[in-house]
Design a protein around this motif. Structure first.
Motif, PDB file in Angstrom:
ATOM      1  N   VAL A 252      55.735  64.845  30.055  1.00  0.00           N
ATOM      2  CA  VAL A 252      54.650  64.239  29.271  1.00  0.00           C
ATOM      3  C   VAL A 252      53.367  65.039  29.404  1.00  0.00           C
ATOM      4  CG1 VAL A 252      53.275  62.148  28.934  1.00  0.00           C
ATOM      5  CG2 VAL A 252      55.707  61.955  29.465  1.00  0.00           C
ATOM      6  N   ASP A 253      53.070  65.537  30.607  1.00  0.00           N
ATOM      7  CA  ASP A 253      51.832  66.296  30.841  1.00  0.00           C
ATOM      8  C   ASP A 253      52.148  67.452  31.776  1.00  0.00           C
ATOM      9  OD1 ASP A 253      49.290  67.240  31.167  1.00  0.00           O
ATOM     10  OD2 ASP A 253      48.552  65.540  32.358  1.00  0.00           O
ATOM     11  N   GLY A 254      52.540  68.563  31.188  1.00  0.00           N
ATOM     12  CA  GLY A 254      52.914  69.718  31.998  1.00  0.00           C
ATOM     13  C   GLY A 254      51.747  70.493  32.571  1.00  0.00           C
ATOM     14  N   SER A 255      50.513  70.180  32.145  1.00  0.00           N
ATOM     15  CA  SER A 255      49.350  70.929  32.620  1.00  0.00           C
ATOM     16  C   SER A 255      48.760  70.368  33.911  1.00  0.00           C
ATOM     17  CB  SER A 255      48.266  70.934  31.531  1.00  0.00           C
ATOM     18  OG  SER A 255      47.820  69.607  31.260  1.00  0.00           O
ATOM     19  N   PHE A 256      49.279  69.237  34.390  1.00  0.00           N
ATOM     20  CA  PHE A 256      48.682  68.611  35.578  1.00  0.00           C
ATOM     21  C   PHE A 256      48.936  69.444  36.832  1.00  0.00           C
ATOM     22  CE2 PHE A 256      49.221  65.959  39.350  1.00  0.00           C
ATOM     23  CZ  PHE A 256      47.981  65.349  39.418  1.00  0.00           C
ATOM     24  N   ALA A 257      47.931  69.474  37.703  1.00  0.00           N
ATOM     25  CA  ALA A 257      48.061  70.110  39.020  1.00  0.00           C
ATOM     26  C   ALA A 257      47.399  69.195  40.046  1.00  0.00           C
ATOM     27  CB  ALA A 257      47.404  71.488  39.028  1.00  0.00           C
ATOM     28  N   TRP A 258      48.036  69.008  41.164  1.00  0.00           N
ATOM     29  CA  TRP A 258      47.508  68.106  42.195  1.00  0.00           C
ATOM     30  C   TRP A 258      46.193  68.626  42.759  1.00  0.00           C
ATOM     31  CZ3 TRP A 258      49.366  63.396  43.087  1.00  0.00           C
ATOM     32  CH2 TRP A 258      50.681  63.104  42.712  1.00  0.00           C
ATOM     33  N   ASP A 259      45.271  67.711  42.959  1.00  0.00           N
ATOM     34  CA  ASP A 259      44.014  68.058  43.625  1.00  0.00           C
ATOM     35  C   ASP A 259      44.253  68.113  45.131  1.00  0.00           C
ATOM     36  OD1 ASP A 259      41.268  67.206  44.964  1.00  0.00           O
ATOM     37  OD2 ASP A 259      40.803  67.967  42.961  1.00  0.00           O
TER      38      ASP A 259
ATOM     39  N   LEU B 216      49.627  52.425  25.414  1.00  0.00           N
ATOM     40  CA  LEU B 216      48.607  53.112  26.207  1.00  0.00           C
ATOM     41  C   LEU B 216      48.442  54.546  25.711  1.00  0.00           C
ATOM     42  CD1 LEU B 216      49.727  52.035  29.798  1.00  0.00           C
ATOM     43  CD2 LEU B 216      48.018  50.923  28.358  1.00  0.00           C
ATOM     44  N   PRO B 217      47.323  55.202  26.076  1.00  0.00           N
ATOM     45  CA  PRO B 217      47.212  56.638  25.810  1.00  0.00           C
ATOM     46  C   PRO B 217      48.316  57.407  26.546  1.00  0.00           C
ATOM     47  CG  PRO B 217      45.078  55.700  26.383  1.00  0.00           C
ATOM     48  CD  PRO B 217      46.090  54.632  26.654  1.00  0.00           C
ATOM     49  N   VAL B 218      48.727  58.518  25.983  1.00  0.00           N
ATOM     50  CA  VAL B 218      49.820  59.294  26.569  1.00  0.00           C
ATOM     51  C   VAL B 218      49.489  59.713  28.003  1.00  0.00           C
ATOM     52  CG1 VAL B 218      51.178  61.409  26.350  1.00  0.00           C
ATOM     53  CG2 VAL B 218      50.549  60.114  24.314  1.00  0.00           C
ATOM     54  N   ALA B 219      48.232  60.064  28.254  1.00  0.00           N
ATOM     55  CA  ALA B 219      47.844  60.493  29.607  1.00  0.00           C
ATOM     56  C   ALA B 219      48.051  59.391  30.631  1.00  0.00           C
ATOM     57  CB  ALA B 219      46.381  60.936  29.600  1.00  0.00           C
ATOM     58  N   ALA B 220      47.900  58.130  30.228  1.00  0.00           N
ATOM     59  CA  ALA B 220      48.085  57.017  31.162  1.00  0.00           C
ATOM     60  C   ALA B 220      49.545  56.913  31.593  1.00  0.00           C
ATOM     61  CB  ALA B 220      47.622  55.717  30.510  1.00  0.00           C
ATOM     62  N   TYR B 221      50.470  57.153  30.652  1.00  0.00           N
ATOM     63  CA  TYR B 221      51.888  57.132  31.020  1.00  0.00           C
ATOM     64  C   TYR B 221      52.199  58.244  32.018  1.00  0.00           C
ATOM     65  CZ  TYR B 221      52.619  53.981  27.032  1.00  0.00           C
ATOM     66  OH  TYR B 221      52.567  52.926  26.164  1.00  0.00           O
ATOM     67  N   ALA B 222      51.677  59.443  31.781  1.00  0.00           N
ATOM     68  CA  ALA B 222      51.936  60.560  32.687  1.00  0.00           C
ATOM     69  C   ALA B 222      51.420  60.252  34.097  1.00  0.00           C
ATOM     70  CB  ALA B 222      51.284  61.827  32.142  1.00  0.00           C
ATOM     71  N   THR B 223      50.229  59.679  34.189  1.00  0.00           N
ATOM     72  CA  THR B 223      49.665  59.339  35.495  1.00  0.00           C
ATOM     73  C   THR B 223      50.499  58.268  36.184  1.00  0.00           C
ATOM     74  OG1 THR B 223      47.448  59.852  34.673  1.00  0.00           O
ATOM     75  CG2 THR B 223      47.599  58.536  36.678  1.00  0.00           C
ATOM     76  N   ALA B 224      50.931  57.260  35.419  1.00  0.00           N
ATOM     77  CA  ALA B 224      51.740  56.193  36.000  1.00  0.00           C
ATOM     78  C   ALA B 224      53.055  56.748  36.538  1.00  0.00           C
ATOM     79  CB  ALA B 224      51.999  55.123  34.951  1.00  0.00           C
ATOM     80  N   TYR B 225      53.722  57.615  35.778  1.00  0.00           N
ATOM     81  CA  TYR B 225      54.994  58.186  36.230  1.00  0.00           C
ATOM     82  C   TYR B 225      54.791  59.050  37.479  1.00  0.00           C
ATOM     83  CZ  TYR B 225      56.557  56.874  31.522  1.00  0.00           C
ATOM     84  OH  TYR B 225      56.863  56.189  30.380  1.00  0.00           O
ATOM     85  N   ARG B 226      53.712  59.789  37.494  1.00  0.00           N
ATOM     86  CA  ARG B 226      53.433  60.664  38.636  1.00  0.00           C
ATOM     87  C   ARG B 226      53.204  59.839  39.902  1.00  0.00           C
ATOM     88  NH1 ARG B 226      50.437  63.668  35.911  1.00  0.00           N
ATOM     89  NH2 ARG B 226      48.486  62.552  36.272  1.00  0.00           N
TER      90      ARG B 226
END
Length: 342
Positions: free
Chosen positions: A113-120, A78-88
């Motif tokens: 995996v994705d340190g730039s994410f911030a919760w909406d 999968l794309p790397v972003a998909a793994y980060a979303t799944a783990y989150r």
């Protein structure tokens, strides 16, 4: 009293926690009854996102159970972003069901995996305890990987090793969190093997000892050295026996040799042409005498002189032109070159 669904989730969480603490892989690709496809991942990610916003606990739990069991069974990368979303989202699922220790582990991997994410704010309002729990793992998530001592990564032929969707080149991973390791076919991107592990508990199937890696490298260098010596001797033998064939394709410098007779012929031809012009010029006085003659003998004498000069001029011109042409066409080969060149 907790609902049956929550009791089931709690039992699964406790079992997973024991496995994680033991350091052994939580799941392995070979344990999968069926593959977990990219389409199923996308569907479950969407279901969990909507359920989190709408506070639909039943839908959230169902999708979380499928994803938790399915990730080690992915049949394609999968794309790397998909793994980060799944783990989150898995961390959120664990947090909501009360398994905060496992939840924070998933949060660490997601942040790594994705340190730039911030919760909406539509997903988690400001001040929500889970938002604070997620942000509280950022410092631990930034810890350096820990290497497996005296071991070297050994990817199968035609494949690469991915950890959480990113290439792994050395046996070193961050600890205190789960990781998904996959052996992926380089051409098709299909997953050959997969493991959900804790920390840097990299499966032995994709590692060799440093001593074995050194022995392989030495054997390969010796084989390549023998191959080069053999190729060199073969090349020398071929060049010594086929020099006449290879010389045909060699670049040669051609030097033009000017024939000795070329310059004299050109000079003689040019001088003859000039002389023919002078002789022809002498025909004008003779012709004038022919016009002025008053007797028969004078007329015949002037006529003969004029004709002789004209013939002489023409003959001289023809011979001179011929000598000049021969001089022009004369080259370094023996004899004269006649006819056309192709």
């Amino acid at each position: 009293m907790p609902s049956p669904a929550r009791s089931l989730v709690g039992a699964l969480a406790a079992s997973a926690l024991l496995v994680l603490l033991s350091g052994a892989p939580a799941h392995a690709f070979g344990d999968c009854a069926e593959p977990y496809t990219a389409a199923q991942v996308q569907e479950d990610l969407g279901s969990m996102t909507v359920a989190l916003r709408e506070l639909d606990e039943a839908a959230f739990n169902a999708a979380g159970l499928r994803m938790d069991a399915g990730l080690p069974c992915l049949d394609s990368a999968l794309p790397v972003a998909a793994y980060a979303t799944a783990y989150r989202l898995l961390g959120s699922w664990r947090y909501i069901t009360g398994d905060q220790d496992i939840a924070t582990r998933w949060f660490r991997t997601a942040i790594e995996v994705d340190g730039s994410f911030a919760w909406d704010v539509n997903d988690l309002p400001e001040g929500h305890p889970m938002r604070r729990a997620y942000d509280g793992e950022r410092a631990i998530a930034a810890q350096a990987p820990v290497a497996v001592r005296d071991m070297v990564l050994d990817a199968p032929s035609g494949a690469e090793v991915l950890v959480d969707g990113r290439p792994l080149t050395a046996p070193a991973l961050t600890t205190g969190r789960p990781h998904l390791i996959q052996v992926v076919d380089i051409q098709t991107r299909e997953v050959r093997q997969g493991w959900m592990i804790d920390g840097n508990a990299i499966p032995s199937e994709i590692m060799v000892t440093q001593a074995e890696a050194d022995a392989r490298a030495q054997a390969l260098a010796e084989a390549e050295g023998k191959g080069k010596k053999k190729d060199k001797s073969k090349t020398q033998a071929v060049s010594s026996t086929t020099v006449s064939e290879t010389d045909v394709f060699a670049v040669q410098t051609v030097k033009r040799t000017r024939p000795l007779a070329k310059t004299p012929l050109l000079i003689t031809g040019a001088a003859g042409i000039v002389a023919s012009g002078v002789i022809y010029g002498m025909t004008f006085p003779a012709h004038q005498k022919f016009e002025d003659a008053t007797t028969t003998n004078g007329l015949l004498t002037a006529q003969t002189a004029t004709n002789t000069l004209v013939i002489a001029a023409g003959a001289t011109l023809a011979v001179s032109a011929g000598l000049g042409i021969v001089g022009i066409r004369l080259d370094s080969s023996p004899g004269l070159v006649l006819g056309r060149r192709f």
